[in-house]
Structure formats: C-alpha cells, structure tokens
Motif scaffolding. Structure first.
Motif, short mmCIF file in Angstrom:
data_model
loop_
_atom_site.label_atom_id
_atom_site.label_comp_id
_atom_site.label_asym_id
_atom_site.label_seq_id
_atom_site.Cartn_x
_atom_site.Cartn_y
_atom_site.Cartn_z
N GLN A 20 0.83 -1.20 0.00
CA GLN A 20 0.00 0.00 0.00
C GLN A 20 0.87 1.25 0.00
O GLN A 20 0.61 2.21 -0.75
N ALA A 23 2.51 1.53 -3.53
CA ALA A 23 1.56 1.91 -4.57
C ALA A 23 1.10 3.35 -4.40
O ALA A 23 1.00 4.12 -5.37
N ALA A 24 0.83 3.74 -3.16
CA ALA A 24 0.37 5.11 -2.90
C ALA A 24 1.43 6.13 -3.28
O ALA A 24 1.11 7.24 -3.72
N LEU A 27 1.11 7.30 -6.78
CA LEU A 27 -0.18 7.90 -7.12
C LEU A 27 -0.44 9.14 -6.27
O LEU A 27 -1.32 9.13 -5.40
N VAL A 30 -3.94 10.37 -4.68
CA VAL A 30 -4.90 9.27 -4.52
C VAL A 30 -4.78 8.77 -3.09
O VAL A 30 -3.73 8.25 -2.69
N ASP A 32 -7.02 6.64 -1.40
CA ASP A 32 -7.87 5.50 -1.04
C ASP A 32 -7.29 4.16 -1.50
O ASP A 32 -8.02 3.22 -1.79
N VAL A 33 -5.96 4.06 -1.57
CA VAL A 33 -5.30 2.83 -1.99
C VAL A 33 -5.29 1.84 -0.83
O VAL A 33 -4.83 2.16 0.27
N GLN A 34 -5.78 0.61 -1.07
CA GLN A 34 -5.78 -0.41 -0.03
C GLN A 34 -4.47 -1.21 0.00
O GLN A 34 -4.06 -1.69 1.05
N THR A 65 -12.81 2.92 -3.32
CA THR A 65 -11.36 2.73 -3.21
C THR A 65 -10.74 2.57 -4.59
O THR A 65 -11.42 2.23 -5.57
N PHE A 66 -9.45 2.80 -4.63
CA PHE A 66 -8.67 2.60 -5.86
C PHE A 66 -8.88 1.18 -6.38
O PHE A 66 -9.09 0.97 -7.59
N GLU A 67 -8.83 0.20 -5.50
CA GLU A 67 -8.95 -1.20 -5.93
C GLU A 67 -10.33 -1.51 -6.49
O GLU A 67 -10.46 -2.28 -7.45
N SER A 101 -3.04 5.16 -13.24
CA SER A 101 -2.93 3.71 -13.10
C SER A 101 -4.22 3.00 -13.50
O SER A 101 -4.19 2.01 -14.26
#
Length: 234
Positions: A20, A23-24, A27, A30, A32-34, A65-67, A101
C-alpha cells in the motif's frame, strides 16, 4: 448485495500495508489505496466476468477505493463478449477514472479492441476532445496500445496534434504515444516532429521519451537531440 460485500471483504484480506505504501507513493493525490496487488485483482476480475450475474456487478460496482475502481475496469475488459457489448460499459466507466494507473490498466484490459479495431477507433474519436482529462488520456493510451502501426500512423499523428494536452496526465500520454510511434517508424515520426503542432511542453516531453527509449538507435537519438537543439534556437 451480499456478494459485493464478499468482494470487498476479499480485497480487505488481500491488502498489504507494505505494498500500500509503495503503490500510494506512485499515485500522488490518490488517498484510497488499499494495497492489493494487480495480479490478484486480475484473477478476481476474470472470475467475476464469467458469473451469470456479472451485469448486476457492473450496475452496482463500488468505487470508494482505488482497488474497487481498478477491479470494475478489469471486469469490463474480461467480459467474454464481443466489443460491441463492452462499449456501453466502457462509456459508463470513463467518469470513474481518476488516476493514470486505473486509466492505463483499463486500456490494457480492453483486448477485444483487436477483434474490431475499426469499431473502437470510431468510439474513441469524440473522446480526444472530452472535457475530462482522464477521458482524453484514455483515448491517447488506447492509441498507443492498439493503433501504432504503419496503417494508422498518419491518423494517429493528426489526432495527437489536436488533442488538448494542457494537463499533465494528457501531456505525458501524448509524449509517450509519440515515442512509441518513433519506435514503430523513426523516419515517419521524425517527419511529424519537424512539422507537428504539439505544445512546447508536450513536444519536449516527447523528445525526452524518445531519447530515453532503449528501442531507439544511438544514431536516431542523436538526430532527436539535434532536433531539440534546433527548437531551442528557434
């Protein structure tokens, strides 16, 4: 819907705090990346796309969320249907794209484009002038994924010249597309670069992407550097 809750619970179980953070970091903005890895999302998307009630998922897909947004796009790409049946879902999903992404992964998932490139080409045309920057980025990334080949290059150049690219996500996609065009046909793309109407920032980005590419010869890179020097002098 109970099974949407089950999907969310699965995403929560897969969330990796270390991933997380990584990945964050890619981005900015962003929040709301889980932290679920893309291969896991693709596997889940293929399973959902083959469910008899997949239309219920597409009608009620969540986007908190991003996912969730990434999964929604991947399910559309994995639908075992002709492109014509995907297009309404693609159009409905475009407003949910809010980062590079999700945009680029969504484009990569739309492999049905290869079955009917003319139909997708027609669908893309109005998107190049869309007010939403990520819709324009979607259109450009679709070009570089599926249409940079000899039969399309001149039409691709014409589109790139006219897409409003003032926002960074669009400008970077246009520059990336030009660099892929150069790999496809260096001579034709060099001719385009000498006469194109790209804004100065996007033009510089395109030249830099070409120079950084490992698929461009040293001689061609030198020619591009000379073009960059000429533009500075002008």
């Amino acid at each position: 819907m109970d099974w949407l809750d089950a999907i969310d619970a699965q995403l929560a179980r897969w969330a990796d705090p270390d991933y997380q953070r990584f990945a964050a970091s890619l981005l900015p903005g962003v929040t709301d990346v889980q932290g679920v890895r893309l291969p896991q999302l693709r596997t889940l998307a293929r399973q959902i796309a083959r469910r008899p009630d997949v239309e219920d998922f597409l009608s009620h897909a969540r986007s908190a969320t991003f996912e969730q947004r990434m999964l929604h796009g991947m399910v559309i790409g994995a639908l075992p249907v002709p492109l014509a049946q995907q297009l309404p879902h693609i159009a409905a999903f475009l407003p949910r794209i809010d980062n590079w992404s999700v945009c680029d992964s969504f484009c990569c998932s739309l492999k049905a484009t290869r079955q009917d490139p003319a139909q997708m080409w027609a669908f893309l045309q109005p998107l190049f002038a869309d007010p939403a920057s990520y819709t324009r980025r979607f259109a450009v990334v679709m070009l570089l994924n599926y249409y940079i080949e000899p039969g399309y290059l001149e039409r691709v150049f014409a589109l790139l010249d006219n897409v409003p690219a003032c926002e960074a996500p669009v400008s970077m996609a246009v520059a990336w597309a030009v660099s892929v065009c150069f790999v496809c046909d260096a001579a034709q793309t060099m001719g385009y670069l000498k006469t194109c109407r790209l804004d100065a920032h996007t033009y510089r980005r395109a030249l830099q992407k070409i120079v950084e590419s490992r698929r461009v010869t040293a001689a061609d890179k030198q020619a591009v550097r000379a073009l960059r020097a000429q533009r500075k002098e002008g």
